[in-house]
Scaffold this motif. Structure first.
Motif, PDB file in Angstrom:
ATOM      1  N   LYS A  40      40.633  52.479  44.163  1.00  0.00           N
ATOM      2  CA  LYS A  40      39.943  53.208  43.091  1.00  0.00           C
ATOM      3  C   LYS A  40      38.521  52.707  42.890  1.00  0.00           C
ATOM      4  O   LYS A  40      37.606  53.491  42.618  1.00  0.00           O
ATOM      5  N   ASN A  41      38.334  51.398  43.022  1.00  0.00           N
ATOM      6  CA  ASN A  41      37.016  50.819  42.774  1.00  0.00           C
ATOM      7  C   ASN A  41      36.687  49.797  43.859  1.00  0.00           C
ATOM      8  O   ASN A  41      36.698  48.588  43.629  1.00  0.00           O
ATOM      9  N   GLN A  51      38.852  40.375  47.166  1.00  0.00           N
ATOM     10  CA  GLN A  51      40.205  40.907  46.976  1.00  0.00           C
ATOM     11  C   GLN A  51      41.005  40.755  48.261  1.00  0.00           C
ATOM     12  O   GLN A  51      40.452  40.847  49.352  1.00  0.00           O
ATOM     13  N   SER A  81      49.981  47.520  42.997  1.00  0.00           N
ATOM     14  CA  SER A  81      49.052  47.835  41.910  1.00  0.00           C
ATOM     15  C   SER A  81      47.661  47.265  42.202  1.00  0.00           C
ATOM     16  O   SER A  81      46.645  47.895  41.885  1.00  0.00           O
ATOM     17  N   GLN A  82      47.619  46.089  42.801  1.00  0.00           N
ATOM     18  CA  GLN A  82      46.336  45.483  43.145  1.00  0.00           C
ATOM     19  C   GLN A  82      45.645  46.276  44.251  1.00  0.00           C
ATOM     20  O   GLN A  82      44.426  46.487  44.221  1.00  0.00           O
ATOM     21  N   THR A 100      46.016  49.457  44.800  1.00  0.00           N
ATOM     22  CA  THR A 100      45.561  50.710  44.185  1.00  0.00           C
ATOM     23  C   THR A 100      44.221  50.518  43.489  1.00  0.00           C
ATOM     24  O   THR A 100      43.328  51.377  43.561  1.00  0.00           O
ATOM     25  N   ARG A 101      44.055  49.382  42.811  1.00  0.00           N
ATOM     26  CA  ARG A 101      42.786  49.094  42.139  1.00  0.00           C
ATOM     27  C   ARG A 101      41.641  48.973  43.137  1.00  0.00           C
ATOM     28  O   ARG A 101      40.525  49.417  42.866  1.00  0.00           O
TER      29      ARG A 101
END
Length: 743
Positions: A129-130, A113, A122-123, A125-126
């Protein structure tokens, strides 16, 4: 034969330890075996606990040397969060490596990533989160994480196994490199986890220094695999020189060669039907080259295959240039600055064109290495253009400095394989301010003792004493950048908040006020110099007429025009040049050698320069009298020493000898207006520099407080002077020069 069989058996056993998806990738791509540098990197990662420094030529497989063993370790020992952090110096390099890793990881359950300014929120944030797999990031985005997501970093990076730092030569000896060391140490402090580091570079001049830098702040050793040379790099060089006639008036429809500027025509011819990178030392030169080549191509009926790639071009247009360069069997020509000097994989290039001289051997090698990938010949053609002489040029103006510099760089590499060692800062107080506020922003509130313990343990601040830091904190409290609470803890002050909460705070390099340029609502790029309505500017290889300027929003609206540009868009500075380069330039003038890579125009220009040097004595005499009241100094020392000598002439000689002024071109020559000072007095004064005690008063005004780095405005005067004497002046170099030169 037995030794060869044993060697191949070792490699076979090593490859059997790789993750299955890597073995499958090698099979699918026809890899018979790992390259030597990749095999040695695997040994270090698999069989030791050391950091790893991988230094090998461009296209030698450094990226895979890092990621093959790292991915194998992540496959065998998965992390619950981010397992490997990749730090790249520029977004374009991160984007390129993302594509390469995505291909390598196609069959693995290890995500990769990106995290930088062009990545959608948004990317990001993902990722938070994970968090898994590999995270690719710039130093500026990592700073943002440390400030804004400090409470989450234990979960995200708590099981971080590796940090890969690409192009380490671009970081070592710079404020930005010191910032990275601070970030990695702070990350370890926050997570209680010290990851192994892997540094990658194609151009290192001092391995020991690079190893110390990579290990800074950690308890591990660094291993640098030393491989036997597989043979000398195959290179093909050519240097040509032109006298630029300036503006050439051409009738509409006239496509004869003689109707074009011969310098621009040469660039066009050398890139015609080729896949080429044209390297320029500044954005203006890159824009001018593409504009000229495109104009000739269109006049002669050829396709427009010309692009520009530099930091002021919009991300979309940079991506278009990168895609064009990667297309197989299709010509494309891109003029670029340092943005394409890094290890972005552009596939097989036919040749590299260099406009004027690179500033260093390291830069020369980086740019040369862009061509000849996949084992081919590395080809570079250096092209120089001087204004046509009028007969009124002064002595130093008749010397082809850029041509001499290019020859010197090439000869230093061919003769000695020498590369410039980086220059580390002794007192990085600007970075100290930055990291102090960043640390406070991360923790929110700290006692002075806790803050000092955290910050002064960061590797770049080994020379900073507790007493000095106490004085600095008091000064920042007075400025209201830091505030002391009723409970005697420290928080960021109101004025400090305005600085820290601005996204520009994440970068340690100085801000550039830039204007966004757009056409029909679509961004083209940005410029530094505010234009006027009606001005014509060059951007993205096209000329635009300015139709509106909004100074409040820093925006410029333009429309295309077929007229020539008439306004400057950027200010620029060249990099520092090492003393050894200047000394080799002097030898170029003194020796008789005819270098085999010189083309006819360059041969003639060098011969003229050598004859002129012998006639005037400029290569053997340090001080040359030009006329009764004007002398020229040719010191042949590096940029820092040159600037130090210039200060001596301005601050001391002006009062001691009553000279009237100094001007020159860094780091080539200094012109001194003698006034009534005899030239022999100037020579004696310079010779005395080698014997007299040197103090800062000889080089600085009594109340001078030079502000060089980004946050120097927030430092006390005594710290500014101390910092400048240690890191801005080179008094020892000037002393050595005065003792060893001939006046």
């Amino acid at each position: 034969m037995v030794r060869v069989q044993a060697f191949m058996l070792q490699y076979s056993m090593l490859e059997s330890r790789l993750a299955p998806f890597i073995q499958e990738y090698m099979y699918r791509n026809g890899w018979a075996s790992l390259r030597p540098i990749q095999a040695e990197a695997c040994r270090v990662v698999f069989d030791s606990d050391d950091h790893l420094l991988v230094s090998a030529g461009t296209a030698a497989g450094k990226t895979e040397a890092a990621f093959i063993p790292v991915l194998t370790q992540l496959y065998n020992q998965p992390s619950s969060g981010i397992g490997a952090l990749y730090i790249g110096p520029i977004k374009a390099l991160i984007n390129d490596q993302f594509e390469r890793l995505t291909d390598l990881l196609e069959m693995a359950d290890i995500p990769v990533q990106m995290w930088h300014g062009d990545v959608a929120q948004s990317q990001k944030t993902r990722v938070l989160k994970n968090p898994r797999g590999i995270l690719q990031i710039t130093p500026e985005s990592l700073e943002s994480l440390l400030i804004n997501k400090a409470k989450e970093l234990g979960r995200v990076f708590g099981q971080l196994q590796f940090v890969i730092i690409d192009e380490v030569h671009a970081f070592i000896g710079s404020d930005r490199g010191d910032q990275v060391l601070c970030q990695l140490t702070r990350l370890a402090q926050l997570t209680g986890n010290e990851a192994r580091r892997i540094g990658l570079s194609a151009t290192l001049g001092d391995y020991a220094l690079a190893e110390r830098w990579l290990a800074a702040g950690t308890r591990r050793c660094v291993t640098t695999p030393k491989l036997e040379s597989a043979g000398a790099r195959k290179i093909q060089l050519a240097i040509e020189h032109f006298y630029d006639p300036g503006l050439v008036v051409r009738a509409i429809g006239d496509d004869r060669d003689q109707s074009f500027n011969p310098y621009h025509l040469h660039l066009f011819q050398q890139t015609l039907h080729q896949k080429c990178l044209v390297f320029a030392n500044g954005r203006t030169a890159a824009e001018d080259a593409v504009t000229a080549m495109r104009s000739i191509a269109l006049s002669k009926g050829y396709a427009d295959v010309y692009y520009v790639h530099h930091g002021s071009i919009s991300a979309d247009l940079r991506a278009v240039a990168e895609a064009a360069m990667r297309k197989l069997d299709q010509p494309a020509v891109t003029a670029a600055t340092v943005t394409f000097e890094m290890g972005i994989d552009l596939g097989q290039l036919d040749r590299v064109i260099q406009l004027e001289s690179p500033s260093s051997v390291a830069s020369f090698l980086q740019r040369l290495g862009r061509s000849g990938r996949r084992g081919g010949v590395s080809e570079m053609r250096l092209v120089f253009a001087e204004e046509k002489p009028t007969g009124e040029e002064t002595l130093p103006e008749q010397v082809p400095w850029q041509l001499l510099q290019a020859i010197a760089l090439i000869q230093l590499y061919l003769e000695e394989q020498w590369i410039e060692p980086p220059q580390s800062l002794q007192y990085p107080y600007s970075l100290l301010y930055h990291q102090t506020l960043s640390t406070l922003a991360s923790y929110g509130e700290m006692t002075p003792a806790a803050l000092a313990q955290q910050v002064l343990k960061l590797p770049p601040f080994e020379q900073v004493t507790q007493d000095d830091y106490r004085l600095l904190l008091r000064y920042w409290i007075e400025l209201n950048h830091v505030e002391i609470t009723e409970t005697k803890t420290l928080i960021i002050g109101l004025k400090g908040e305005k600085i820290v909460r601005n996204f520009k705070f994440y970068a340690i390099f100085p801000d550039n006020e830039e204007y966004t340029v757009s056409h029909n609502g679509k961004a083209i790029g940005s410029i530094m110099v505010s234009p006027g309505t009606g001005d014509r500017i060059s951007l993205s290889g096209h000329v635009w007429e300015v139709i509106d300027v909004n100074d409040k929003t820093k925006s410029v609206k333009v429309r295309p025009t077929d007229k020539a540009a008439n306004a400057s868009s950027w200010r620029g500075t060249t990099g520092d040049i090492h003393t050894k380069v200047l000394q080799r330039m002097r030898r170029v003038l003194q020796e008789e050698q005819v270098y085999p890579y010189l083309q006819e125009g360059a041969k003639v220009r060098l011969k003229v320069a050598r004859d002129y040097a012998r006639k005037t004595g400029l290569a053997t005499q340090t001080v040359v009298l030009l006329e009764d009241e004007y002398a020229c100094i040719f010191p042949w020392i590096g940029s820092r020493g040159f600037r130090t000598l210039e200060r001596y002439l301005r601050n001391h000689c002006r009062s001691a000898l009553k000279t009237k002024g100094v001007r020159g071109q860094t780091p080539y020559f200094l012109g001194v207006n003698l006034g009534k000072c005899p030239v022999e007095s100037l020579r004696s004064e310079l010779q005395e520099l080698g014997h007299r005690p040197l103090s800062s008063e000889l080089f600085m005004a009594e109340d001078e407080t030079p502000k060089v780095q980004k946050y120097d405005a927030y430092l006390p005067p005594e710290f500014l002077r101390k910092q400048f004497v240690a890191d801005g002046l080179a008094m020892a170099d000037v002393r050595s020069w005065a003792l060893g030169d001939r006046f």
